[in-house]
Enzyme design. Structure first.
Site, mmCIF file in Angstrom:
data_model
loop_
_atom_site.group_PDB
_atom_site.id
_atom_site.type_symbol
_atom_site.label_atom_id
_atom_site.label_comp_id
_atom_site.label_asym_id
_atom_site.label_seq_id
_atom_site.Cartn_x
_atom_site.Cartn_y
_atom_site.Cartn_z
ATOM 1 N N LYS A 149 0.588 -0.896 -0.002
ATOM 2 C CA LYS A 149 -0.169 -0.225 -0.194
ATOM 3 C C LYS A 149 0.889 0.924 -0.151
ATOM 4 O O LYS A 149 0.559 2.639 -1.309
ATOM 5 C CB LYS A 149 -0.968 0.078 0.791
ATOM 6 C CG LYS A 149 -1.649 -1.424 0.932
ATOM 7 C CD LYS A 149 -2.647 -0.932 2.290
ATOM 8 C CE LYS A 149 -1.721 -1.274 3.906
ATOM 9 N NZ LYS A 149 -1.371 -2.453 3.971
ATOM 10 N N ARG A 192 -9.624 1.172 8.863
ATOM 11 C CA ARG A 192 -9.296 -0.305 8.899
ATOM 12 C C ARG A 192 -10.297 -1.266 10.050
ATOM 13 O O ARG A 192 -10.208 -2.922 9.784
ATOM 14 C CB ARG A 192 -8.078 -0.605 9.687
ATOM 15 C CG ARG A 192 -6.823 -0.606 9.026
ATOM 16 C CD ARG A 192 -6.052 -0.328 10.213
ATOM 17 N NE ARG A 192 -4.355 -1.136 9.982
ATOM 18 C CZ ARG A 192 -3.598 -1.351 9.359
ATOM 19 N NH1 ARG A 192 -3.412 0.748 8.370
ATOM 20 N NH2 ARG A 192 -2.271 -1.656 9.462
ATOM 21 N N ARG A 196 11.429 -6.022 4.504
ATOM 22 C CA ARG A 196 11.634 -4.811 4.810
ATOM 23 C C ARG A 196 12.748 -4.026 5.324
ATOM 24 O O ARG A 196 12.990 -4.391 6.496
ATOM 25 C CB ARG A 196 10.344 -4.004 5.141
ATOM 26 C CG ARG A 196 10.335 -2.594 5.427
ATOM 27 C CD ARG A 196 8.441 -2.437 5.284
ATOM 28 N NE ARG A 196 7.905 -2.991 6.331
ATOM 29 C CZ ARG A 196 6.565 -2.592 6.505
ATOM 30 N NH1 ARG A 196 5.800 -1.724 5.525
ATOM 31 N NH2 ARG A 196 5.837 -3.019 8.132
ATOM 32 N N ARG A 228 11.665 -2.490 10.798
ATOM 33 C CA ARG A 228 10.373 -2.357 12.424
ATOM 34 C C ARG A 228 10.327 -3.524 13.106
ATOM 35 O O ARG A 228 9.636 -4.554 12.991
ATOM 36 C CB ARG A 228 9.245 -1.600 10.490
ATOM 37 C CG ARG A 228 8.640 -0.061 10.685
ATOM 38 C CD ARG A 228 7.690 -0.342 9.614
ATOM 39 N NE ARG A 228 6.229 -0.827 10.268
ATOM 40 C CZ ARG A 228 6.120 -0.571 9.599
ATOM 41 N NH1 ARG A 228 5.385 -0.070 8.540
ATOM 42 N NH2 ARG A 228 4.140 -1.411 9.900
ATOM 43 N N ARG A 238 -0.318 -9.654 13.062
ATOM 44 C CA ARG A 238 -1.425 -8.409 12.418
ATOM 45 C C ARG A 238 -2.522 -8.772 11.384
ATOM 46 O O ARG A 238 -3.235 -8.658 11.121
ATOM 47 C CB ARG A 238 -0.113 -7.268 11.757
ATOM 48 C CG ARG A 238 0.176 -6.036 12.254
ATOM 49 C CD ARG A 238 2.161 -5.974 12.497
ATOM 50 N NE ARG A 238 2.017 -5.673 11.132
ATOM 51 C CZ ARG A 238 3.082 -4.884 10.391
ATOM 52 N NH1 ARG A 238 4.772 -5.774 10.386
ATOM 53 N NH2 ARG A 238 2.700 -4.291 9.209
HETATM 54 P P1 AP5 Z 1 4.517 -1.493 2.250
HETATM 55 O O1 AP5 Z 1 4.658 -0.940 1.163
HETATM 56 O O2 AP5 Z 1 5.774 -1.018 3.079
HETATM 57 O O3 AP5 Z 1 3.786 -2.626 2.081
HETATM 58 P P2 AP5 Z 1 2.135 -2.187 3.433
HETATM 59 O O4 AP5 Z 1 1.165 -2.480 3.118
HETATM 60 O O5 AP5 Z 1 1.998 0.055 2.967
HETATM 61 O O6 AP5 Z 1 2.570 -2.463 4.515
HETATM 62 P P3 AP5 Z 1 3.082 -1.938 5.760
HETATM 63 O O7 AP5 Z 1 3.132 -3.146 6.840
HETATM 64 O O8 AP5 Z 1 3.405 -0.268 6.526
HETATM 65 O O9 AP5 Z 1 0.988 -2.153 6.472
HETATM 66 P P4 AP5 Z 1 -0.187 -2.107 7.239
HETATM 67 O O10 AP5 Z 1 -1.155 -1.835 7.228
HETATM 68 O O11 AP5 Z 1 0.401 -3.320 8.422
HETATM 69 O O12 AP5 Z 1 1.115 -1.134 8.087
HETATM 70 P P5 AP5 Z 1 0.763 0.670 8.874
HETATM 71 O O13 AP5 Z 1 2.125 0.953 9.262
HETATM 72 O O14 AP5 Z 1 -0.080 1.024 8.172
HETATM 73 O O15 AP5 Z 1 5.496 -2.868 1.209
HETATM 74 C C1 AP5 Z 1 5.936 -3.824 2.033
HETATM 75 C C2 AP5 Z 1 7.541 -4.059 1.835
HETATM 76 O O16 AP5 Z 1 7.497 -5.210 0.505
HETATM 77 C C3 AP5 Z 1 8.346 -3.452 1.117
HETATM 78 O O17 AP5 Z 1 9.729 -3.829 1.764
HETATM 79 C C4 AP5 Z 1 8.402 -3.259 -0.529
HETATM 80 O O18 AP5 Z 1 9.777 -2.199 -0.339
HETATM 81 C C5 AP5 Z 1 8.309 -4.187 -1.085
HETATM 82 N N1 AP5 Z 1 7.472 -4.500 -1.477
HETATM 83 C C6 AP5 Z 1 6.096 -3.918 -2.052
HETATM 84 N N2 AP5 Z 1 5.275 -4.138 -3.303
HETATM 85 C C7 AP5 Z 1 6.109 -4.854 -3.386
HETATM 86 C C8 AP5 Z 1 6.042 -5.577 -4.977
HETATM 87 N N3 AP5 Z 1 5.078 -5.596 -5.872
HETATM 88 N N4 AP5 Z 1 7.164 -6.534 -5.286
HETATM 89 C C9 AP5 Z 1 8.159 -6.949 -4.020
HETATM 90 N N5 AP5 Z 1 7.392 -6.001 -2.838
HETATM 91 C C10 AP5 Z 1 7.173 -5.356 -2.432
HETATM 92 O O19 AP5 Z 1 0.030 0.647 10.391
HETATM 93 C C11 AP5 Z 1 1.126 0.095 11.153
HETATM 94 C C12 AP5 Z 1 0.522 0.254 12.681
HETATM 95 O O20 AP5 Z 1 -0.408 1.115 12.957
HETATM 96 C C13 AP5 Z 1 -0.487 -1.450 12.847
HETATM 97 O O21 AP5 Z 1 -0.296 -2.262 12.802
HETATM 98 C C14 AP5 Z 1 -1.989 -0.776 13.692
HETATM 99 O O22 AP5 Z 1 -1.217 -1.262 15.155
HETATM 100 C C15 AP5 Z 1 -1.655 1.000 13.825
HETATM 101 N N6 AP5 Z 1 -2.475 1.251 12.443
HETATM 102 C C16 AP5 Z 1 -2.092 1.945 11.315
HETATM 103 N N7 AP5 Z 1 -3.411 2.165 11.278
HETATM 104 C C17 AP5 Z 1 -4.542 2.098 11.793
HETATM 105 C C18 AP5 Z 1 -5.444 2.612 11.994
HETATM 106 N N8 AP5 Z 1 -6.436 2.993 10.556
HETATM 107 N N9 AP5 Z 1 -6.440 1.749 12.648
HETATM 108 C C19 AP5 Z 1 -6.426 1.405 13.899
HETATM 109 N N10 AP5 Z 1 -4.417 1.588 13.908
HETATM 110 C C20 AP5 Z 1 -3.637 1.566 13.080
#
Ligand code: AP5
Length: 217
Positions: free
Chosen positions: A13, A88, A127, A160, A171
């Site tokens: 994402k 979410r 990552r 991370r 997660r």
């Molecule tokens: P990346 O682009 O970083 O993936 P992502 O989907 O953004 O993954 P996240 O882990 O950041 O999502 P998340 O939703 O779990 O975490 P968030 O930070 O929002 O890509 C991942 C890896 O793959 C990278 O190394 C990239 O280079 C690689 N990659 C990407 N595309 C690729 C491809 N096509 N091929 C190969 N490699 C590829 O949330 C973290 C925490 O915050 C949550 O657990 C929760 O505690 C809290 N939180 C955040 N938002 C909320 C909310 N709305 N409500 C409640 N809690 C929340």
């Protein structure tokens, strides 16, 4: 235009949203990034969020909705917005509807990125992120030029804490239980929901993601 990017942890994402926001001059609103900034700055919100994030749990809905409302207030009404990782839960989705109505906006489309769990686990294990400028790398698919050093700003890359295997499993469970129901929530919404297969190269995913977003513009 307001578009929601939905999908499990590690599906790409952030990778896709940053690129499209740059191309469209849109605002990229990632609640994960906003929470990590609050943690780095040591704010009350950051302290409150830390325990939930480190355990792979969701931060409470009221905290997230207050954060988004405040952040949206700083975005000009004519600026396109890409939400990444928000909403979410169905409570957040209905809260978002209210917040948008207050500023005369609505959700115009939803894009769901999908990939099998094995691909997600591998991506998250590889990552590496720059805590200074937010750049994201992957030791398998997109390594930094010099190991553990950010190509963009020279910062030291980190794995991370919530990318540790046990937390990743939690997660994924939390996604299935609390976030996946949003797919049917938005399928019965007038705004279109597009599905994009994300277990392909970043460029291939981007092509379909961009087409889906252009479709609602
Ligand atoms: P990346 O682009 O970083 O993936 P992502 O989907 O953004 O993954 P996240 O882990 O950041 O999502 P998340 O939703 O779990 O975490 P968030 O930070 O929002 O890509 C991942 C890896 O793959 C990278 O190394 C990239 O280079 C690689 N990659 C990407 N595309 C690729 C491809 N096509 N091929 C190969 N490699 C590829 O949330 C973290 C925490 O915050 C949550 O657990 C929760 O505690 C809290 N939180 C955040 N938002 C909320 C909310 N709305 N409500 C409640 N809690 C929340």
């Amino acid at each position: 235009m307001v578009v929601i990017l939905l999908g499990p942890p590690g599906v790409g994402k952030g990778t896709q949203a940053v690129r499209l926001a740059e191309e469209l001059y849109a605002a990229h609103v990632s609640t994960g990034d906003l929470l990590r900034t609050a943690r780095r700055e040591g704010t009350e919100l950051g302290k409150k969020a830390q325990e939930y994030m480190d355990g792979g749990e969701l931060v409470p809905d009221d905290v997230i909705l207050a954060l988004v409302r405040e952040h949206l207030a700083g975005i000009a009404p004519e600026t396109d917005v890409l939400f990444d990782g928000f909403p979410r839960t169905t409570v957040q989705a209905t809260g978002l509807r209210t917040v948008l109505t207050e500023v005369g906006r609505e959700v115009d489309g939803v894009v769901l990125l999908e990939a099998p769990d094995e691909a997600l686990v591998k991506r998250l294990s590889g990552r590496r992120s720059c805590p200074d400028c937010g750049a994201v790398y992957n030791v398998y698919s997109n390594p930094a030029g010099v190991e553990d050093t950010c190509d963009r700003c020279g910062g030291s890359l980190v794995h991370r804490a919530d990318d540790a295997p046990d937390t990743v499993s939690r997660r994924l469970e939390v996604y299935r239980e609390q976030t996946a129901p949003l797919v049917s929530y938005y399928e019965s919404d007038p705004a279109p929901l597009a599905r994009v297969r994300a277990d392909r190269s970043v460029d291939e995913v981007y092509g379909d993601f961009r087409t889906a977003v252009e479709g609602v513009r």
